[in-house]
Design an enzyme around this catalytic site. Structure first.
Site, PDB file in Angstrom:
ATOM      1  N   ALA A 136      -1.818   5.591   1.788  1.00 56.95           N
ATOM      2  CA  ALA A 136      -2.977   4.706   1.938  1.00 56.95           C
ATOM      3  C   ALA A 136      -3.036   4.074   3.324  1.00 56.95           C
ATOM      4  O   ALA A 136      -2.025   3.904   4.008  1.00 56.95           O
ATOM      5  CB  ALA A 136      -2.945   3.619   0.875  1.00 56.95           C
ATOM      6  N   ARG A 196      -4.829   5.201  -8.094  1.00 60.04           N
ATOM      7  CA  ARG A 196      -4.393   6.557  -8.454  1.00 60.04           C
ATOM      8  C   ARG A 196      -4.571   6.806  -9.952  1.00 60.04           C
ATOM      9  O   ARG A 196      -5.013   7.876 -10.374  1.00 60.04           O
ATOM     10  CB  ARG A 196      -2.927   6.760  -8.064  1.00 60.04           C
ATOM     11  CG  ARG A 196      -2.725   6.939  -6.568  1.00 60.04           C
ATOM     12  CD  ARG A 196      -1.248   7.050  -6.231  1.00 60.04           C
ATOM     13  NE  ARG A 196      -0.541   5.800  -6.448  1.00 60.04           N
ATOM     14  CZ  ARG A 196       0.651   5.691  -7.026  1.00 60.04           C
ATOM     15  NH1 ARG A 196       1.273   6.758  -7.483  1.00 60.04           N
ATOM     16  NH2 ARG A 196       1.233   4.520  -7.143  1.00 60.04           N
ATOM     17  N   LEU A 204       0.861  -1.178   0.000  1.00 56.23           N
ATOM     18  CA  LEU A 204       0.000   0.000   0.000  1.00 56.23           C
ATOM     19  C   LEU A 204       0.897   1.227   0.000  1.00 56.23           C
ATOM     20  O   LEU A 204       1.922   1.254   0.685  1.00 56.23           O
ATOM     21  CB  LEU A 204      -0.890   0.024   1.246  1.00 56.23           C
ATOM     22  CG  LEU A 204      -2.128  -0.876   1.254  1.00 56.23           C
ATOM     23  CD1 LEU A 204      -2.754  -0.887   2.642  1.00 56.23           C
ATOM     24  CD2 LEU A 204      -3.141  -0.433   0.218  1.00 56.23           C
ATOM     25  N   ASP A 205       0.521   2.259  -0.752  1.00 52.82           N
ATOM     26  CA  ASP A 205       1.275   3.511  -0.744  1.00 52.82           C
ATOM     27  C   ASP A 205       1.327   4.072   0.673  1.00 52.82           C
ATOM     28  O   ASP A 205       0.413   3.835   1.473  1.00 52.82           O
ATOM     29  CB  ASP A 205       0.614   4.542  -1.659  1.00 52.82           C
ATOM     30  CG  ASP A 205       0.645   4.134  -3.122  1.00 52.82           C
ATOM     31  OD1 ASP A 205       1.542   3.356  -3.496  1.00 52.82           O
ATOM     32  OD2 ASP A 205      -0.228   4.595  -3.887  1.00 52.82           O
ATOM     33  N   PRO A 206       2.380   4.842   1.004  1.00 58.17           N
ATOM     34  CA  PRO A 206       2.430   5.482   2.335  1.00 58.17           C
ATOM     35  C   PRO A 206       1.170   6.279   2.656  1.00 58.17           C
ATOM     36  O   PRO A 206       0.718   6.295   3.804  1.00 58.17           O
ATOM     37  CB  PRO A 206       3.664   6.384   2.235  1.00 58.17           C
ATOM     38  CG  PRO A 206       4.559   5.672   1.275  1.00 58.17           C
ATOM     39  CD  PRO A 206       3.626   5.064   0.250  1.00 58.17           C
TER      40      PRO A 206
END
Length: 308
Positions: free
Chosen positions: A51, A181, A47-49
């Site tokens: 998220a 995104r 997961l992206d930071p």
């Protein structure tokens, strides 16, 4: 002289982490590994930071089955800000374009139709996909753009939740390889105003229950009690990663054979082919195998349980 490395525990299972905003998936996985004192750990899709939400952490032998969760469908809730496009397609990036937001709900609902079902998506440059051994985001940070091919993805459900100008809230149920995104950026271009992600929360991976998640802070509180048995109660069985595969129940002799990596033939009255879960006479999960057209069982990923 350096201290000898402390040996981790042979603990096997899956921890459903509720990831908080700001940390990388790898950093938080290492913290979970240390709290469980596990000898091995792996996550099941970063997961992206920015998220938050569900990040299954596989411990011990469960890491052998992490790919099944990487390949599983996932569900997200996302808040997009219309009118601004960023270089990363989320709020962590720099705004590269601003446009007026003059969009009504009817136009949004019509635009969403284009993104349901089987679609093609070009991965974002700010992704961990590799090109010549380097992640795309490394090129992006250096100002280099790499040509990317569109890839097929599936949007099983794209649900409208709320619209308070300029913020649009959606729920997305999608296949592996989907970049939320990019989905939001593409939607912004269809709407003609641009958009980027301001909040992203993963609310489901495969069939895992939302209410079984636990934050790192909650896990730390249990860890401070120094009761590993209590900590281990929050692990899900590693079989849960492959629970969608049909189960094949073996005899004691068959279970012993596949445990040694041997192929076996069985009476396949149901005509099962492909991957299966192997179950012992004691109803224990043994691993995953493939059944071929001749009803031969080929062990593929087997569980190794070390004696205590």
């Amino acid at each position: 002289m350096s201290k000898p490395r402390k040996k981790g525990r042979d603990i096997n299972g899956i921890f459903l982490l509720d990831k908080s905003q700001g940390m990388s998936s790898n950093d938080i996985m290492q913290k979970v590994k240390r709290l469980f004192q596990a000898n091995k750990a792996g996550h099941t899709g970063a997961l992206d930071p920015l998220a938050t939400g569900m990040l299954p952490i596989c411990l011990g032998e469960a890491t052998k089955f992490s790919q099944y969760l990487l390949d599983a469908d996932k569900r997200y809730q996302v808040i997009a800000k219309l009118g601004e496009r960023t270089d990363t397609s989320d709020a962590d990036g720099q705004v590269v374009q601003k446009r007026e937001v003059n969009i009504d709900l009817a136009k949004i609902l019509t635009a969403l139709e284009q993104f349901r079902g089987e679609i093609m998506q070009v991965p974002t440059m700010f992704s961990a996909l590799k090109y010549q051994g380097k992640a795309l985001y490394e090129y992006a940070r250096a100002g280099i753009t790499i040509e990317r091919e569109a890839r097929p993805i599936s949007i099983f459900e794209l649900k409208f939740i709320d619209y308070q100008i300029p913020y649009l809230t959606l729920e997305v149920h999608c296949s592996k390889g989907t970049y939320i995104r990019t989905l939001v950026d593409d939607l912004g271009e269809v709407l003609g105003c641009g958009a980027h992600v301001t909040r992203l929360r993963r609310i489901a991976v495969a069939d895992y229950p939302y209410n079984k998640m636990m934050t790192l802070e909650q896990l730390q509180q249990f860890s401070e009690q120094e009761d590993l048995d209590l900590l281990d109660q929050h692990l899900l069985p590693m079989e849960s990663a492959v629970i969608r595969l049909p189960g094949l129940h073996l005899t004691k002799e068959q279970a012993r054979a596949v445990g040694f990596g041997q192929r076996i033939k069985f009476l396949n009255e149901q005509g099962i082919q492909g991957q299966v879960r192997l179950i012992s006479p004691e109803n224990l999960f043994l691993g995953v195998a493939v059944i071929d057209e001749n009803s031969i069982v080929h062990p593929q990923r087997m569980v190794v349980i070390k004696p205590e």
